[in-house]
Design a protein around this motif. Structure first.
Motif, PDB file in Angstrom:
ATOM      1  N   LEU A 192       0.734  -1.132  -0.352  1.00  0.00           N
ATOM      2  CA  LEU A 192      -0.422   0.742  -0.197  1.00  0.00           C
ATOM      3  C   LEU A 192       1.072   1.232   0.288  1.00  0.00           C
ATOM      4  CD1 LEU A 192      -2.846  -0.816   2.468  1.00  0.00           C
ATOM      5  CD2 LEU A 192      -2.760  -1.059  -0.142  1.00  0.00           C
ATOM      6  N   ALA A 193       1.984   1.208   0.510  1.00  0.00           N
ATOM      7  CA  ALA A 193       2.658   2.392   0.863  1.00  0.00           C
ATOM      8  C   ALA A 193       3.200   2.467  -0.568  1.00  0.00           C
ATOM      9  CB  ALA A 193       3.509   1.824   1.877  1.00  0.00           C
ATOM     10  N   GLN A 194       3.594   1.677  -1.615  1.00  0.00           N
ATOM     11  CA  GLN A 194       4.512   1.792  -2.950  1.00  0.00           C
ATOM     12  C   GLN A 194       3.124   2.193  -3.684  1.00  0.00           C
ATOM     13  OE1 GLN A 194       6.081  -1.948  -4.113  1.00  0.00           O
ATOM     14  NE2 GLN A 194       7.729  -2.212  -2.813  1.00  0.00           N
ATOM     15  N   MET A 195       1.989   2.123  -3.083  1.00  0.00           N
ATOM     16  CA  MET A 195       0.904   2.479  -4.154  1.00  0.00           C
ATOM     17  C   MET A 195       0.841   4.340  -4.284  1.00  0.00           C
ATOM     18  SD  MET A 195      -2.201  -0.328  -3.779  1.00  0.00           S
ATOM     19  CE  MET A 195      -3.784   0.542  -4.903  1.00  0.00           C
ATOM     20  N   VAL A 196       1.041   4.604  -2.492  1.00  0.00           N
ATOM     21  CA  VAL A 196       0.262   6.322  -2.402  1.00  0.00           C
ATOM     22  C   VAL A 196       1.774   7.308  -2.065  1.00  0.00           C
ATOM     23  CG1 VAL A 196      -1.600   5.564  -1.217  1.00  0.00           C
ATOM     24  CG2 VAL A 196       0.441   6.025   0.154  1.00  0.00           C
ATOM     25  N   GLU A 197       3.093   5.986  -2.248  1.00  0.00           N
ATOM     26  CA  GLU A 197       4.230   6.621  -3.101  1.00  0.00           C
ATOM     27  C   GLU A 197       3.911   8.337  -3.918  1.00  0.00           C
ATOM     28  OE1 GLU A 197       8.693   6.060  -4.075  1.00  0.00           O
ATOM     29  OE2 GLU A 197       7.780   3.886  -2.999  1.00  0.00           O
ATOM     30  N   GLY A 198       4.530   9.055  -3.506  1.00  0.00           N
ATOM     31  CA  GLY A 198       4.693  10.791  -3.676  1.00  0.00           C
ATOM     32  C   GLY A 198       3.129  11.184  -3.923  1.00  0.00           C
ATOM     33  N   ILE A 199       2.094  10.670  -3.225  1.00  0.00           N
ATOM     34  CA  ILE A 199       0.673  11.422  -3.138  1.00  0.00           C
ATOM     35  C   ILE A 199       0.793  11.898  -1.710  1.00  0.00           C
ATOM     36  CG2 ILE A 199      -1.261  10.990  -2.528  1.00  0.00           C
ATOM     37  CD1 ILE A 199      -1.539   8.248  -4.523  1.00  0.00           C
ATOM     38  N   ASP A 200       0.899  13.578  -1.951  1.00  0.00           N
ATOM     39  CA  ASP A 200       0.936  14.281  -0.797  1.00  0.00           C
ATOM     40  C   ASP A 200      -0.626  14.113   0.337  1.00  0.00           C
ATOM     41  OD1 ASP A 200       3.549  15.163  -0.900  1.00  0.00           O
ATOM     42  OD2 ASP A 200       1.925  17.030  -2.492  1.00  0.00           O
ATOM     43  N   GLY A 201      -0.042  13.861   1.244  1.00  0.00           N
ATOM     44  CA  GLY A 201      -1.653  13.554   2.284  1.00  0.00           C
ATOM     45  C   GLY A 201      -2.334  12.312   2.991  1.00  0.00           C
ATOM     46  N   ALA A 202      -1.718  11.587   1.460  1.00  0.00           N
ATOM     47  CA  ALA A 202      -2.223  10.003   1.935  1.00  0.00           C
ATOM     48  C   ALA A 202      -1.193   8.822   3.145  1.00  0.00           C
ATOM     49  CB  ALA A 202      -2.020   9.375   0.145  1.00  0.00           C
ATOM     50  N   GLU A 203      -1.937   7.813   3.470  1.00  0.00           N
ATOM     51  CA  GLU A 203      -1.487   7.756   4.642  1.00  0.00           C
ATOM     52  C   GLU A 203      -2.203   6.319   4.590  1.00  0.00           C
ATOM     53  OE1 GLU A 203      -4.729   7.710   8.979  1.00  0.00           O
ATOM     54  OE2 GLU A 203      -2.866   9.030   8.449  1.00  0.00           O
ATOM     55  N   VAL A 204      -1.919   4.991   4.592  1.00  0.00           N
ATOM     56  CA  VAL A 204      -1.755   3.317   4.757  1.00  0.00           C
ATOM     57  C   VAL A 204      -2.381   3.029   6.716  1.00  0.00           C
ATOM     58  CG1 VAL A 204      -0.834   1.334   4.389  1.00  0.00           C
ATOM     59  CG2 VAL A 204      -0.475   3.692   3.020  1.00  0.00           C
ATOM     60  N   GLN A 205      -3.465   2.427   6.076  1.00  0.00           N
ATOM     61  CA  GLN A 205      -3.911   1.822   7.364  1.00  0.00           C
ATOM     62  C   GLN A 205      -3.762   0.535   6.883  1.00  0.00           C
ATOM     63  OE1 GLN A 205      -4.195   2.756  10.754  1.00  0.00           O
ATOM     64  NE2 GLN A 205      -3.530   4.115   9.827  1.00  0.00           N
ATOM     65  N   VAL A 206      -3.701  -1.227   7.767  1.00  0.00           N
ATOM     66  CA  VAL A 206      -4.611  -2.652   8.185  1.00  0.00           C
ATOM     67  C   VAL A 206      -4.889  -2.582   9.126  1.00  0.00           C
ATOM     68  CG1 VAL A 206      -3.537  -4.431   7.267  1.00  0.00           C
ATOM     69  CG2 VAL A 206      -2.299  -2.570   6.145  1.00  0.00           C
ATOM     70  N   VAL A 207      -6.217  -3.555   8.953  1.00  0.00           N
ATOM     71  CA  VAL A 207      -7.185  -2.995   9.862  1.00  0.00           C
ATOM     72  C   VAL A 207      -7.965  -4.688   9.654  1.00  0.00           C
ATOM     73  CG1 VAL A 207      -7.030  -0.998  10.343  1.00  0.00           C
ATOM     74  CG2 VAL A 207      -9.080  -2.572   9.147  1.00  0.00           C
ATOM     75  N   ASP A 208      -7.470  -5.103  10.879  1.00  0.00           N
ATOM     76  CA  ASP A 208      -8.396  -6.660  11.551  1.00  0.00           C
ATOM     77  C   ASP A 208      -9.598  -6.194  11.388  1.00  0.00           C
ATOM     78  OD1 ASP A 208      -6.098  -7.867  10.934  1.00  0.00           O
ATOM     79  OD2 ASP A 208      -6.475  -7.835  12.510  1.00  0.00           O
ATOM     80  N   GLY A 209     -10.272  -7.410   9.924  1.00  0.00           N
ATOM     81  CA  GLY A 209     -12.442  -7.194  10.466  1.00  0.00           C
ATOM     82  C   GLY A 209     -12.856  -8.210   9.161  1.00  0.00           C
ATOM     83  N   HIS A 210     -14.441  -7.772   9.420  1.00  0.00           N
ATOM     84  CA  HIS A 210     -15.365  -8.235   8.351  1.00  0.00           C
ATOM     85  C   HIS A 210     -14.799  -6.798   7.309  1.00  0.00           C
ATOM     86  CE1 HIS A 210     -18.909  -8.049   5.657  1.00  0.00           C
ATOM     87  NE2 HIS A 210     -18.269  -9.532   5.382  1.00  0.00           N
ATOM     88  N   SER A 211     -14.620  -7.057   5.526  1.00  0.00           N
ATOM     89  CA  SER A 211     -14.784  -5.621   4.638  1.00  0.00           C
ATOM     90  C   SER A 211     -15.668  -5.223   5.024  1.00  0.00           C
ATOM     91  CB  SER A 211     -14.382  -6.600   3.716  1.00  0.00           C
ATOM     92  OG  SER A 211     -13.257  -6.995   3.665  1.00  0.00           O
ATOM     93  N   GLY A 212     -17.034  -5.610   4.390  1.00  0.00           N
ATOM     94  CA  GLY A 212     -17.690  -4.131   4.314  1.00  0.00           C
ATOM     95  C   GLY A 212     -17.903  -3.379   5.452  1.00  0.00           C
ATOM     96  N   ARG A 213     -18.373  -4.696   6.907  1.00  0.00           N
ATOM     97  CA  ARG A 213     -18.518  -3.456   8.275  1.00  0.00           C
ATOM     98  C   ARG A 213     -17.346  -2.574   8.683  1.00  0.00           C
ATOM     99  NH1 ARG A 213     -21.291  -9.033   9.436  1.00  0.00           N
ATOM    100  NH2 ARG A 213     -19.065  -9.435  10.659  1.00  0.00           N
ATOM    101  N   THR A 214     -16.525  -3.089   9.063  1.00  0.00           N
ATOM    102  CA  THR A 214     -14.947  -2.144   9.159  1.00  0.00           C
ATOM    103  C   THR A 214     -14.525  -1.576   8.231  1.00  0.00           C
ATOM    104  OG1 THR A 214     -14.277  -4.559   9.561  1.00  0.00           O
ATOM    105  CG2 THR A 214     -12.455  -3.461   9.372  1.00  0.00           C
TER     106      THR A 214
END
Length: 135
Positions: free
Chosen positions: A67-89
């Protein structure tokens, strides 16, 4: 323009994550924030005995790096990885973090979605903020 955008990312085929990021950048207000989120679903109980120790934390680290590679160079972008059920989370994360728009990539719905529902469908139905769906 939106000040706090959430871009949930799935690594499944037919998901245009790059397109979702482009849209999020285009509709984000100057100085706005963008969070790129991946939800890790739980491993079914019957499969836990086959999963090596440390697999979950190793996978979280790998996903965060991608994810960090995907947002490299995008100002104001941060990455989060969380556990859970996709839709609800995704919906809960948006509510808890004052998200004003979710940009989510989806696939073309098929017959299975009429019975089970897709993540994007769940987000559209339950999010309290604007949702932009990319097909």
């Amino acid at each position: 323009m939106y000040k706090n955008i959430l871009v949930p990312v799935s690594f499944e085929e037919n998901r245009d994550s790059a397109g979702a990021l482009e849209i999020a950048q285009a509709i984000r207000a100057e100085g706005g924030k963008m969070t790129v989120l991946h939800v890790m679903e739980a491993v079914p109980g019957y499969a836990l005995t086959y999963v090596p120790e440390g697999f979950h934390s190793d996978m979280q680290k790998t996903v965060a790096e991608e994810l960090a590679q995907m947002v490299e160079g995008i100002d104001g972008a941060e990455v989060q990885v969380v556990d859970g059920h996709s839709g609800r989370t995704i919906v809960d994360y948006a509510a808890e973090n004052d998200i004003d728009c979710i940009v989510i990539a989806s696939h073309r719905p098929g017959m299975q979605n009429l019975l089970l529902g897709s993540t994007a469908t769940q987000v559209v139905r339950h999010a309290k903020c604007a949702v932009h769906v990319l097909r």
